[in-house]
Motif scaffolding. Structure first.
Motif, short mmCIF file in Angstrom:
data_model
loop_
_atom_site.label_atom_id
_atom_site.label_comp_id
_atom_site.label_asym_id
_atom_site.label_seq_id
_atom_site.Cartn_x
_atom_site.Cartn_y
_atom_site.Cartn_z
N GLY A 1 -3.03 -10.51 -1.59
CA GLY A 1 -3.30 -9.98 -2.93
C GLY A 1 -2.56 -8.70 -3.22
O GLY A 1 -2.00 -8.51 -4.31
N SER A 2 -2.54 -7.78 -2.24
CA SER A 2 -1.85 -6.51 -2.47
C SER A 2 -0.33 -6.68 -2.52
O SER A 2 0.34 -5.95 -3.25
N MET A 3 0.19 -7.67 -1.81
CA MET A 3 1.64 -7.93 -1.90
C MET A 3 1.99 -8.42 -3.30
O MET A 3 2.98 -7.98 -3.90
N ALA A 4 1.16 -9.32 -3.83
CA ALA A 4 1.41 -9.81 -5.19
C ALA A 4 1.29 -8.67 -6.20
O ALA A 4 2.12 -8.54 -7.11
N ALA A 5 0.29 -7.81 -6.02
CA ALA A 5 0.12 -6.68 -6.93
C ALA A 5 1.29 -5.70 -6.81
O ALA A 5 1.78 -5.18 -7.81
N SER B 1 6.93 -4.09 -13.26
CA SER B 1 6.53 -3.43 -14.51
C SER B 1 6.95 -1.97 -14.54
O SER B 1 6.86 -1.31 -15.58
N GLY B 2 7.37 -1.42 -13.42
CA GLY B 2 7.84 -0.04 -13.37
C GLY B 2 6.76 0.99 -13.14
O GLY B 2 7.00 2.18 -13.25
N HIS C 1 2.16 0.77 -7.86
CA HIS C 1 2.99 0.11 -6.84
C HIS C 1 2.74 0.76 -5.47
O HIS C 1 2.55 0.07 -4.46
N THR C 2 2.70 2.09 -5.44
CA THR C 2 2.45 2.81 -4.20
C THR C 2 1.04 2.55 -3.68
O THR C 2 0.84 2.34 -2.47
N ALA C 3 0.06 2.54 -4.57
CA ALA C 3 -1.33 2.30 -4.16
C ALA C 3 -1.48 0.89 -3.58
O ALA C 3 -2.11 0.70 -2.53
N ALA C 4 -0.90 -0.12 -4.23
CA ALA C 4 -0.99 -1.49 -3.73
C ALA C 4 -0.24 -1.63 -2.40
O ALA C 4 -0.69 -2.35 -1.50
#
Length: 140
Positions: A99-103, A110-111, A116-119
């Motif tokens: 899930g986190s890889m997809a996020a 999306s920029g 991105h860093t949190a996921a």
């Protein structure tokens, strides 16, 4: 579940990594050695196997295999779920990684650098749990 890897008239071999435990191997040797028709029961702890010799004229092969499977399954049922919490935790870690890889990929596209860093951090944490669970297999 059948752990019989070889069955010929007069000889049956059982193999499983669980048979590398001395106590389990000794219990199965005693149990299977007492079955009708078995003439010899030899265990090899290092290989995780049991060799059964029997008189093929004295017993029905299918019935003997069924009895052996039942005895082996009963022995292994004693320790099923030895580490259920570890397995559940690892399952959740793998789902979390997916899930986190997809996020992470979605937020990168999306920029949004902060999400991105949190996921990505969540992915690394889940991967750490997964690697800790399999540390013995990784370090062989």
């Amino acid at each position: 579940m059948s752990r019989i890897v070889s069955a010929t008239p007069g000889r049956i071999r059982i193999r499983d990594k669980g048979l590398r435990q001395s106590e389990r191997l000794a219990r199965l040797e005693a149990t299977l050695g007492s079955l009708q028709g078995i003439t010899e029961c030899t265990g090899n702890r290092r290989a995780g196997s049991l060799l059964l010799r029997f008189d093929p004229t004295a017993v029905d092969m299918a019935a003997l295999e069924a009895a052996i499977d039942a005895a082996v399954d009963a022995e292994f049922a004693l320790t099923v779920g030895k580490h259920p919490l570890r397995r559940k935790l690892n399952r959740y870690a793998k789902i979390g990684m997916l899930g986190s890889m997809a996020a992470t990929l979605a937020f990168a596209a999306s920029g949004n650098k902060r999400l991105h860093t949190a996921a990505g951090t969540i992915f690394v944490g889940c991967m750490g749990v997964h690697m800790y669970t399999f540390r013995h297999h990784l370090l062989r």
